[in-house]
Design a protein around this motif. Structure first.
Motif, mmCIF file in Angstrom:
data_model
loop_
_atom_site.group_PDB
_atom_site.id
_atom_site.type_symbol
_atom_site.label_atom_id
_atom_site.label_comp_id
_atom_site.label_asym_id
_atom_site.label_seq_id
_atom_site.Cartn_x
_atom_site.Cartn_y
_atom_site.Cartn_z
ATOM 1 N N VAL A 135 0.861 -1.196 0.000
ATOM 2 C CA VAL A 135 0.000 0.000 0.000
ATOM 3 C C VAL A 135 0.897 1.246 0.000
ATOM 4 C CG1 VAL A 135 -1.939 -1.023 1.280
ATOM 5 C CG2 VAL A 135 -0.025 0.002 2.537
ATOM 6 N N SER A 136 0.323 2.380 -0.339
ATOM 7 C CA SER A 136 1.043 3.645 -0.196
ATOM 8 C C SER A 136 0.862 4.112 1.243
ATOM 9 C CB SER A 136 0.462 4.695 -1.145
ATOM 10 O OG SER A 136 0.520 4.207 -2.472
ATOM 11 N N GLY A 137 1.880 4.742 1.787
ATOM 12 C CA GLY A 137 1.739 5.213 3.163
ATOM 13 C C GLY A 137 3.055 5.640 3.766
ATOM 14 N N ARG A 138 3.034 5.754 5.099
ATOM 15 C CA ARG A 138 4.212 6.197 5.817
ATOM 16 C C ARG A 138 4.813 4.999 6.574
ATOM 17 N NH1 ARG A 138 4.930 11.300 7.635
ATOM 18 N NH2 ARG A 138 2.698 11.683 7.686
ATOM 19 N N VAL A 139 6.130 4.848 6.501
ATOM 20 C CA VAL A 139 6.802 3.781 7.240
ATOM 21 C C VAL A 139 6.822 4.182 8.716
ATOM 22 C CG1 VAL A 139 8.978 2.552 7.581
ATOM 23 C CG2 VAL A 139 8.238 3.171 5.272
ATOM 24 N N VAL A 140 6.193 3.360 9.570
ATOM 25 C CA VAL A 140 6.142 3.726 10.985
ATOM 26 C C VAL A 140 7.105 2.897 11.833
ATOM 27 C CG1 VAL A 140 3.833 4.709 10.969
ATOM 28 C CG2 VAL A 140 4.113 2.244 11.321
ATOM 29 N N GLU A 141 7.498 1.733 11.320
ATOM 30 C CA GLU A 141 8.430 0.927 12.096
ATOM 31 C C GLU A 141 9.096 -0.074 11.167
ATOM 32 O OE1 GLU A 141 6.651 -1.039 15.499
ATOM 33 O OE2 GLU A 141 8.559 -2.022 15.972
ATOM 34 N N ILE A 142 10.375 -0.425 11.472
ATOM 35 C CA ILE A 142 11.075 -1.470 10.711
ATOM 36 C C ILE A 142 11.555 -2.499 11.731
ATOM 37 C CG2 ILE A 142 12.916 -1.968 9.056
ATOM 38 C CD1 ILE A 142 12.753 0.991 8.200
ATOM 39 N N VAL A 150 15.175 -14.052 8.911
ATOM 40 C CA VAL A 150 13.766 -13.830 9.235
ATOM 41 C C VAL A 150 12.956 -15.061 8.859
ATOM 42 C CG1 VAL A 150 13.863 -11.327 9.055
ATOM 43 C CG2 VAL A 150 13.392 -12.673 7.004
ATOM 44 N N GLU A 151 11.888 -15.263 9.601
ATOM 45 C CA GLU A 151 11.064 -16.428 9.359
ATOM 46 C C GLU A 151 9.910 -16.082 8.438
ATOM 47 O OE1 GLU A 151 10.286 -19.246 12.450
ATOM 48 O OE2 GLU A 151 11.397 -17.974 13.840
ATOM 49 N N TYR A 152 9.343 -17.133 7.890
ATOM 50 C CA TYR A 152 8.175 -16.986 7.021
ATOM 51 C C TYR A 152 7.080 -16.223 7.782
ATOM 52 C CZ TYR A 152 3.861 -18.488 4.702
ATOM 53 O OH TYR A 152 2.639 -18.536 4.087
ATOM 54 N N GLY A 153 6.569 -15.172 7.200
ATOM 55 C CA GLY A 153 5.460 -14.434 7.788
ATOM 56 C C GLY A 153 5.859 -13.392 8.814
ATOM 57 N N GLN A 154 7.150 -13.305 9.134
ATOM 58 C CA GLN A 154 7.593 -12.327 10.131
ATOM 59 C C GLN A 154 7.443 -10.903 9.578
ATOM 60 O OE1 GLN A 154 11.406 -13.340 11.899
ATOM 61 N NE2 GLN A 154 11.901 -11.178 12.170
ATOM 62 N N PRO A 155 6.905 -9.977 10.381
ATOM 63 C CA PRO A 155 6.754 -8.603 9.890
ATOM 64 C C PRO A 155 8.123 -7.955 9.678
ATOM 65 C CG PRO A 155 5.503 -8.944 11.912
ATOM 66 C CD PRO A 155 6.390 -10.131 11.747
ATOM 67 N N LEU A 156 8.309 -7.324 8.538
ATOM 68 C CA LEU A 156 9.594 -6.702 8.215
ATOM 69 C C LEU A 156 9.500 -5.182 8.322
ATOM 70 C CD1 LEU A 156 10.343 -8.805 4.999
ATOM 71 C CD2 LEU A 156 11.156 -9.260 7.326
ATOM 72 N N VAL A 157 8.434 -4.639 7.766
ATOM 73 C CA VAL A 157 8.254 -3.189 7.718
ATOM 74 C C VAL A 157 6.773 -2.910 7.996
ATOM 75 C CG1 VAL A 157 8.362 -1.152 6.217
ATOM 76 C CG2 VAL A 157 10.100 -2.944 5.993
ATOM 77 N N LEU A 158 6.503 -1.892 8.831
ATOM 78 C CA LEU A 158 5.106 -1.536 9.102
ATOM 79 C C LEU A 158 4.794 -0.205 8.416
ATOM 80 C CD1 LEU A 158 4.800 -2.407 12.906
ATOM 81 C CD2 LEU A 158 4.606 -3.903 10.909
ATOM 82 N N ILE A 159 3.684 -0.207 7.704
ATOM 83 C CA ILE A 159 3.310 0.984 6.931
ATOM 84 C C ILE A 159 1.914 1.444 7.363
ATOM 85 C CG2 ILE A 159 2.815 1.869 4.615
ATOM 86 C CD1 ILE A 159 4.793 -0.243 3.553
ATOM 87 N N GLU A 160 1.818 2.739 7.609
ATOM 88 C CA GLU A 160 0.517 3.325 7.934
ATOM 89 C C GLU A 160 -0.033 3.916 6.648
ATOM 90 O OE1 GLU A 160 -1.074 6.591 11.188
ATOM 91 O OE2 GLU A 160 0.914 6.778 10.332
ATOM 92 N N PRO A 161 -1.122 3.349 6.120
ATOM 93 C CA PRO A 161 -1.640 3.851 4.838
ATOM 94 C C PRO A 161 -2.089 5.302 4.970
ATOM 95 C CG PRO A 161 -2.692 1.785 5.477
ATOM 96 C CD PRO A 161 -1.957 2.276 6.680
ATOM 97 N N LEU A 162 -1.858 6.048 3.916
ATOM 98 C CA LEU A 162 -2.262 7.465 3.948
ATOM 99 C C LEU A 162 -3.369 7.680 2.930
ATOM 100 C CD1 LEU A 162 1.196 9.273 4.165
ATOM 101 C CD2 LEU A 162 -0.475 8.940 5.998
#
Lengths: 162, 489
Positions: A135-142, A150-162
């Motif tokens: 999605v388009s948005g702002r990176v809030v956490e990495i 990293v394991e399968y399904g592990q969150p890598l980057v969190l994005i807050e959609p704008l």
């Protein structure tokens, strides 16, 4: 030992014989005694009783025990709010934040990304796959570290959609 | 007369020891290898170079020089993977030339060069450059079973290689798929092209249990060399053992000039080395027609299969392995039947895993596979499936690749300026292939060699080992004239 004597001994006994004998010694270590006669080979072994051996240092085998592959410690699942989209690892692999060592990361916290922008790389069996923003948005956490397994399904980057 | 190419230091460790044979272990074998009478000895490859730097912390250039020094009567052979050379990127001619110069200075006589697509325009420059330096070359064609890997395919490629001025053509069967009858027709077809003017060399793996029957045909066809390894480094996923193939040659009346006593001593040495290193010794493989039939579809190499199992079990999907393998067979066909060697086996295997795990085909696509689809790796063996090509290239500019321009690129001056200075071209190449971190770690941790490591004779080795056991009370051994009796305190 003279070299002639060494040579004769090498013929009487090969390394292959030595390997076979050492395997027998180790594989029958739970026995009290072991006798073998095969062709021109005679082997006779007695072992200490188990209680004696138990007081000794642990069996000093030559071969290191097979290294137990250290499981990557599962990173604690970051709190993912309802309004945040997690970009997850598509496979077990190594996560990289930058296109090459020494180069700036694809994204930093606070950056604005467009849908389809590359936010990282994952190396699976030596093949690099781009991780793209869904999605388009702002990176809030990495939450995933650069170079981490990293394991399968592990969150890598969190994005807050704008 | 058939010549033997020894693969105990290269293919054997690569197939059975995950390439982790140390320089010291290799040097211990040199006395017997040098004496055995091999036509050539293959000593390194991309995988060996990389593993030496990254995992063993053995300087691979020093290894080459030491091997040359301790193998004074031996012709040194090196395997080269297309444009990847000893790294993972695709490098231009300028890098090919620098690498070949360094290899030659370190004692290399022969290069055998392959391309995983048998796309020979990728490696034409290699032959030209090697010849100009005075190196001998073999063009290696990899065998595969597919609708496009016909006799005609190999005949056309062999003709192309001869045009490039190779000294020999190596027919390689990396997955051990050649049956006796197929080996016979294929070698006969190749001979119509070489006309006895260009040597034919043969290397086939034992993976399927067919290597003895294919070698029998190769010997009958009069190949110039066969490639084998010392017994503890032969069989399983490796090539067959030297003494086994020598026995077949003797039975067929094909003369071979090998020193059997040296070969036995070499086998004995490697039995000890394998034991000390905790490495398994592989066995002959029994042919299994059902296994063969299943394997033909995906052709995922054995070395990769174990990696594959790990990957799948990590994500809790080992029970879907069969499904992934079936998918791999589909992906392999859709990509135009690349030969399942590095890097193409990874393309097929990783894509098949993504497809199954994600429940949607070609949703996630590795970057390298996009480059493959764009033609950066050369011409696929067969055209790619057009629908899959569209899926892979969606949203990408499908610009035609100008290989000639890529091959002619100048990269070394910039690299020297940005990452240098380097003490030598050898060091520059290690930096280019593996990066600064690994090269610096190598410099810090590398093992030092003062001559060939000495090895205790068998009896003393036995006593030394027994002394470390703490379970023994008495030990008696009689063999021939030898009597040994030990009582432990």
């Amino acid at each position: 030992m003279s070299s002639l004597m060494q040579r004769e001994m090498s013929y009487a006994l090969t390394y292959k014989d030595v390997v076979d004998i050492l395997r027998l010694v180790r594989e029958s270590a739970h026995c009290q005694s072991f006798e073998l006669q095969l062709g021109d080979l005679k082997l006779s072994i007695t072992y200490r009783c188990a209680s004696d051996a138990a007081n000794e240092a642990p069996h000093a085998g030559l071969i290191a025990p097979p290294a137990v592959a250290e499981k990557p410690e599962r990173a604690p699942e970051p709190k993912i709010g309802l309004d945040v989209v997690a970009v997850r690892a598509p496979m077990l692999g190594t996560f990289y934040r930058a296109p090459a060592p020494g180069e700036p990361p694809y994204v930093e916290v606070g950056d604005i990304v467009e849908e389809g922008d590359t936010v990282g790389l994952i190396d699976v069996m030596k093949l690099f796959t781009q991780i793209t923003a869904p999605v388009s948005g702002r990176v809030v956490e990495i939450p995933a570290e650069n170079g981490a397994l990293v394991e399968y399904g592990q969150p890598l980057v969190l994005i807050e959609p704008l | 007369m058939v010549g033997f190419v020894d693969e105990s230091l290269r293919d054997g460790p690569q197939s059975l020891w995950a390439t982790r044979m140390k320089t010291a272990t290799m040097l211990g074998a040199t006395e017997w290898i040098n004496r055995a009478g091999f036509r050539k000895v293959c000593v390194t490859s991309a995988a060996a170079f990389e593993t030496a730097v990254r995992f063993l912390r053995d300087d691979p250039w020093e290894r080459l020089r030491l091997l040359k020094a301790y193998l004074p009567d031996t012709t040194i052979d090196v395997l080269m993977r297309s444009r990847n050379l000893f790294g993972w990127a695709r490098y231009p001619d300028e890098v090919v030339e620098l690498l070949f110069q360094c290899l030659q200075r370190a004692g290399t006589d022969w290069l055998k060069v392959f391309d995983g697509l048998n796309c020979l325009s990728n490696i034409a420059a290699h032959f030209r450059i090697a010849r100009a330096l005075g190196l001998k070359t073999s063009g290696m064609l990899s065998y595969s079973v597919s609708p496009v890997h016909t006799d005609e395919h190999y005949v056309a490629r062999a003709r192309e290689l001869i045009g490039y001025g190779v000294d020999s053509i190596t027919l390689a069967d990396p997955a051990g798929l050649l049956t006796g009858p197929r080996a016979r027709t294929l070698l006969a077809a190749l001979k119509t092209v070489t006309q006895g003017r260009v040597a034919i060399e043969f290397i086939a793996h034992e993976c399927m249990g067919l290597s003895h029957e294919s070698h029998r045909e190769a010997l009958l066809a009069g190949v110039d060399t066969v490639a084998t390894a010392s017994e503890p480094l032969a069989n399983g996923e490796s090539v067959p053992s030297t003494l086994d193939i020598l026995a077949i040659a003797r039975e067929l009346g094909v003369p071979a000039d090998l020193d059997e006593e040296a070969l036995r001593r070499l086998d004995d040495y490697f039995h000890w080395a394998a034991f000390k290193e905790g490495k398994p010794v592989a066995e002959r493989v029994a042919f299994d027609s059902e296994r063969y039939r299943k394997f033909i579809g995906h052709q995922i190499p054995g070395g990769m299969m174990s990696n594959f199992r790990n990957q799948l079990s990590e994500v809790g999907m080992l029970h879907r392995l069969d499904e992934v393998l079936e998918e791999a067979a589909r992906v392999r066909a859709e990509l135009g039947y690349p030969i399942m060697v590095t890097p193409f086996s990874q393309f097929v295997g990783v894509q098949a895993t993504f497809n199954v795990i994600q429940g949607e085909r070609y949703k996630t696509i590795p970057e390298e596979l996009c480059l493959y689809a764009l033609g950066h790796y050369g011409q696929p063996c067969a055209p790619m499936d057009p629908d899959i090509l569209d899926k892979i290239l969606v949203g990408r500019r499908a610009e035609a690749v100008d290989s000639e321009a890529v091959f002619a690129e100048r990269v070394l001056d910039d690299f020297r300026r940005e990452k240098g200075p380097f003490r030598s071209d050898e060091e520059l190449l290690l930096h280019l292939f593996y990066g600064r971190d690994h090269v610096e770690a190598l410099a810090r941790h590398k093992s030092a060699f003062n001559g060939r490591p000495s090895l205790a004779p068998p009896l003393r080795a036995l006593i030394e080992e027994l002394a470390r056991e703490n379970t023994l009370q008495t030990f008696k051994l009689e063999k021939g004239s030898l009597k040994l009796s030990l009582r432990f305190a």
